[in-house]
Design a protein around this motif. Structure first.
Motif, PDB file in Angstrom:
ATOM      1  N   PRO A 146      29.966 -12.662  -8.363  1.00 14.23           N
ATOM      2  CA  PRO A 146      30.569 -12.789  -9.867  1.00 14.23           C
ATOM      3  C   PRO A 146      29.260 -13.968 -10.395  1.00 14.23           C
ATOM      4  CG  PRO A 146      32.154 -13.063  -8.226  1.00 14.23           C
ATOM      5  CD  PRO A 146      30.893 -12.828  -7.306  1.00 14.23           C
ATOM      6  N   ALA A 147      28.890 -15.089  -9.694  1.00 18.44           N
ATOM      7  CA  ALA A 147      28.010 -15.846 -10.233  1.00 18.44           C
ATOM      8  C   ALA A 147      26.752 -15.215 -11.025  1.00 18.44           C
ATOM      9  CB  ALA A 147      27.709 -16.983  -9.262  1.00 18.44           C
ATOM     10  N   TYR A 148      26.085 -14.333 -10.197  1.00 20.70           N
ATOM     11  CA  TYR A 148      24.879 -13.764 -10.493  1.00 20.70           C
ATOM     12  C   TYR A 148      25.391 -12.845 -11.821  1.00 20.70           C
ATOM     13  CZ  TYR A 148      21.643 -16.219  -7.781  1.00 20.70           C
ATOM     14  OH  TYR A 148      20.992 -17.328  -7.336  1.00 20.70           O
ATOM     15  N   ALA A 149      26.565 -12.257 -11.602  1.00 21.63           N
ATOM     16  CA  ALA A 149      27.011 -11.013 -12.787  1.00 21.63           C
ATOM     17  C   ALA A 149      27.241 -11.998 -14.267  1.00 21.63           C
ATOM     18  CB  ALA A 149      28.362 -10.464 -12.240  1.00 21.63           C
ATOM     19  N   TYR A 150      27.697 -13.199 -13.886  1.00 20.36           N
ATOM     20  CA  TYR A 150      27.906 -14.116 -15.082  1.00 20.36           C
ATOM     21  C   TYR A 150      26.567 -14.327 -15.809  1.00 20.36           C
ATOM     22  CZ  TYR A 150      28.729 -18.304 -17.771  1.00 20.36           C
ATOM     23  OH  TYR A 150      28.556 -19.487 -18.782  1.00 20.36           O
ATOM     24  N   ALA A 151      25.590 -14.770 -14.983  1.00 21.51           N
ATOM     25  CA  ALA A 151      24.184 -15.125 -15.370  1.00 21.51           C
ATOM     26  C   ALA A 151      23.458 -14.013 -16.139  1.00 21.51           C
ATOM     27  CB  ALA A 151      23.542 -15.558 -14.245  1.00 21.51           C
ATOM     28  N   SER A 152      23.762 -12.783 -15.363  1.00 22.33           N
ATOM     29  CA  SER A 152      23.093 -11.515 -15.965  1.00 22.33           C
ATOM     30  C   SER A 152      23.695 -11.019 -17.396  1.00 22.33           C
ATOM     31  CB  SER A 152      23.015 -10.611 -14.975  1.00 22.33           C
ATOM     32  OG  SER A 152      22.444 -10.728 -13.742  1.00 22.33           O
ATOM     33  N   CYS A 153      24.997 -11.241 -17.498  1.00 20.87           N
ATOM     34  CA  CYS A 153      25.531 -10.935 -18.665  1.00 20.87           C
ATOM     35  C   CYS A 153      25.103 -12.066 -19.818  1.00 20.87           C
ATOM     36  CB  CYS A 153      27.394 -11.038 -18.677  1.00 20.87           C
ATOM     37  SG  CYS A 153      27.740  -9.678 -17.670  1.00 20.87           S
ATOM     38  N   MET A 154      24.859 -13.332 -19.395  1.00 20.46           N
ATOM     39  CA  MET A 154      24.566 -14.484 -20.147  1.00 20.46           C
ATOM     40  C   MET A 154      22.837 -13.859 -20.936  1.00 20.46           C
ATOM     41  SD  MET A 154      24.995 -17.156 -21.882  1.00 20.46           S
ATOM     42  CE  MET A 154      26.653 -17.707 -20.998  1.00 20.46           C
ATOM     43  N   ALA A 155      22.202 -13.551 -19.981  1.00 14.24           N
ATOM     44  CA  ALA A 155      20.757 -13.041 -20.551  1.00 14.24           C
ATOM     45  C   ALA A 155      20.950 -11.920 -21.402  1.00 14.24           C
ATOM     46  CB  ALA A 155      19.774 -12.780 -19.065  1.00 14.24           C
ATOM     47  N   TYR A 156      21.867 -10.993 -21.023  1.00 16.09           N
ATOM     48  CA  TYR A 156      21.923  -9.746 -21.974  1.00 16.09           C
ATOM     49  C   TYR A 156      22.702 -10.217 -23.271  1.00 16.09           C
ATOM     50  CZ  TYR A 156      24.109  -5.784 -24.165  1.00 16.09           C
ATOM     51  OH  TYR A 156      24.448  -5.011 -24.821  1.00 16.09           O
ATOM     52  N   SER A 157      23.189 -11.371 -23.356  1.00 18.02           N
ATOM     53  CA  SER A 157      24.191 -11.509 -24.627  1.00 18.02           C
ATOM     54  C   SER A 157      23.189 -12.414 -25.504  1.00 18.02           C
ATOM     55  CB  SER A 157      25.162 -12.678 -24.470  1.00 18.02           C
ATOM     56  OG  SER A 157      24.583 -14.076 -23.987  1.00 18.02           O
ATOM     57  N   ARG A 158      22.103 -13.050 -24.840  1.00 21.67           N
ATOM     58  CA  ARG A 158      20.917 -13.612 -25.927  1.00 21.67           C
ATOM     59  C   ARG A 158      20.075 -12.720 -26.623  1.00 21.67           C
ATOM     60  NH1 ARG A 158      23.052 -17.503 -27.507  1.00 21.67           N
ATOM     61  NH2 ARG A 158      20.946 -18.633 -27.828  1.00 21.67           N
ATOM     62  N   MET A 159      19.876 -11.526 -25.900  1.00 26.77           N
ATOM     63  CA  MET A 159      19.160 -10.544 -26.460  1.00 26.77           C
ATOM     64  C   MET A 159      20.102  -9.806 -27.565  1.00 26.77           C
ATOM     65  SD  MET A 159      16.818  -9.132 -23.086  1.00 26.77           S
ATOM     66  CE  MET A 159      18.139  -9.024 -22.000  1.00 26.77           C
ATOM     67  N   ARG A 160      21.176  -9.347 -26.972  1.00 28.30           N
ATOM     68  CA  ARG A 160      22.117  -8.732 -27.931  1.00 28.30           C
ATOM     69  C   ARG A 160      22.289  -9.408 -29.249  1.00 28.30           C
ATOM     70  NH1 ARG A 160      23.432  -3.932 -29.909  1.00 28.30           N
ATOM     71  NH2 ARG A 160      25.108  -4.184 -31.176  1.00 28.30           N
ATOM     72  N   LEU A 161      22.191 -10.713 -29.245  1.00 28.33           N
ATOM     73  CA  LEU A 161      22.492 -11.462 -30.402  1.00 28.33           C
ATOM     74  C   LEU A 161      20.985 -11.890 -31.386  1.00 28.33           C
ATOM     75  CD1 LEU A 161      24.918 -14.181 -29.112  1.00 28.33           C
ATOM     76  CD2 LEU A 161      25.431 -12.397 -30.116  1.00 28.33           C
ATOM     77  N   GLY A 162      20.098 -11.291 -30.709  1.00 26.76           N
ATOM     78  CA  GLY A 162      18.936 -11.094 -31.318  1.00 26.76           C
ATOM     79  C   GLY A 162      17.943 -12.444 -31.612  1.00 26.76           C
ATOM     80  N   VAL A 163      18.559 -13.463 -30.420  1.00 26.41           N
ATOM     81  CA  VAL A 163      17.885 -14.804 -30.628  1.00 26.41           C
ATOM     82  C   VAL A 163      16.885 -14.892 -29.637  1.00 26.41           C
ATOM     83  CG1 VAL A 163      19.817 -15.973 -31.744  1.00 26.41           C
ATOM     84  CG2 VAL A 163      19.888 -15.715 -29.153  1.00 26.41           C
TER      85      VAL A 163
END
Length: 204
Positions: A146-163
């Motif tokens: 879960p810890a690395y799943a959370y971190a990976s989703c965080m990385a995805y979110s920063r790209m999805r948001l275009g920043v």
């Protein structure tokens, strides 16, 4: 002279290819109008720094609550990991001063307000620093996954948001993980010097 030009040409070609691959992958992740997803990504992205601050303190509190010296030490290691990771992230940002994707590519419209520079992703750095701290503190699959799943989703979110570019989040992931491994390694070395293992003659 010709040999130098040849090397320079291939170096610049490599940089151009990497940049093109970076923006192509970003566009793949960014494209598409999905309001529900984007709203959840904004909320998820917001959690990076609160979680990065709370989790190490939680490990420390757990150690004191259970009177577990090893866990207490892991709590202090976790605090050091996040502090080192974020310090290096900020230093790198202001040293390289890489612009955000939307500053260069008009088709990338940020879905979240942001400031400062792009490389590395501070949110991703914090998330992976938190993940590696938890993983090294507890070393259980039901904590690590879960810890690395959370971190990976965080990385995805920063790209999805275009920043952030993909290379920004990759840099943040490496920096966050590397900071944890470095802190744990240095602490282990320090402890070994303070409390050296008894020699064979001392055991006899």
């Amino acid at each position: 002279m010709s040999a130098r030009c040849f090397v320079l040409f291939f170096f610049l070609s490599g940089l151009s290819f990497a940049q093109n691959a970076d923006i192509r992958l970003l566009r793949t992740i960014y494209n598409g109008n999905r309001p529900a997803l984007d709203n959840s990504m904004r909320a998820f992205s917001f959690s990076a720094y609160p979680v990065g601050a709370t989790v190490p303190l939680g490990v420390l509190a757990h150690g004191y609550a259970t009177h577990n010296p090893a866990l207490i030490r892991n709590g202090y290691r976790s605090i050091a990991t996040v502090a080192v990771a974020m310090s290096l992230s900020t230093l790198t940002k202001y040293s390289l001063q890489r612009g955000r994707p939307f500053q260069r590519y008009p088709d990338i419209v940020p879905r979240q307000e942001t400031s400062t520079y792009s490389f590395p992703s501070g949110h991703t750095t914090a998330a992976f620093a938190t993940a590696v701290s938890l993983s090294l503190s507890y070393r259980k699959w039901y904590v690590i996954v879960p810890a690395y799943a959370y971190a990976s989703c965080m990385a995805y979110s920063r790209m999805r948001l275009g920043v952030h570019y993909p290379s920004d989040v990759l840099g943040g992931a490496l920096l966050g993980t590397g900071s944890g491994l470095l802190v744990w390694w240095l602490d282990k070395k320090i402890q070994a010097k303070r409390h050296p293992a008894p020699t064979q003659s001392e055991n006899q």
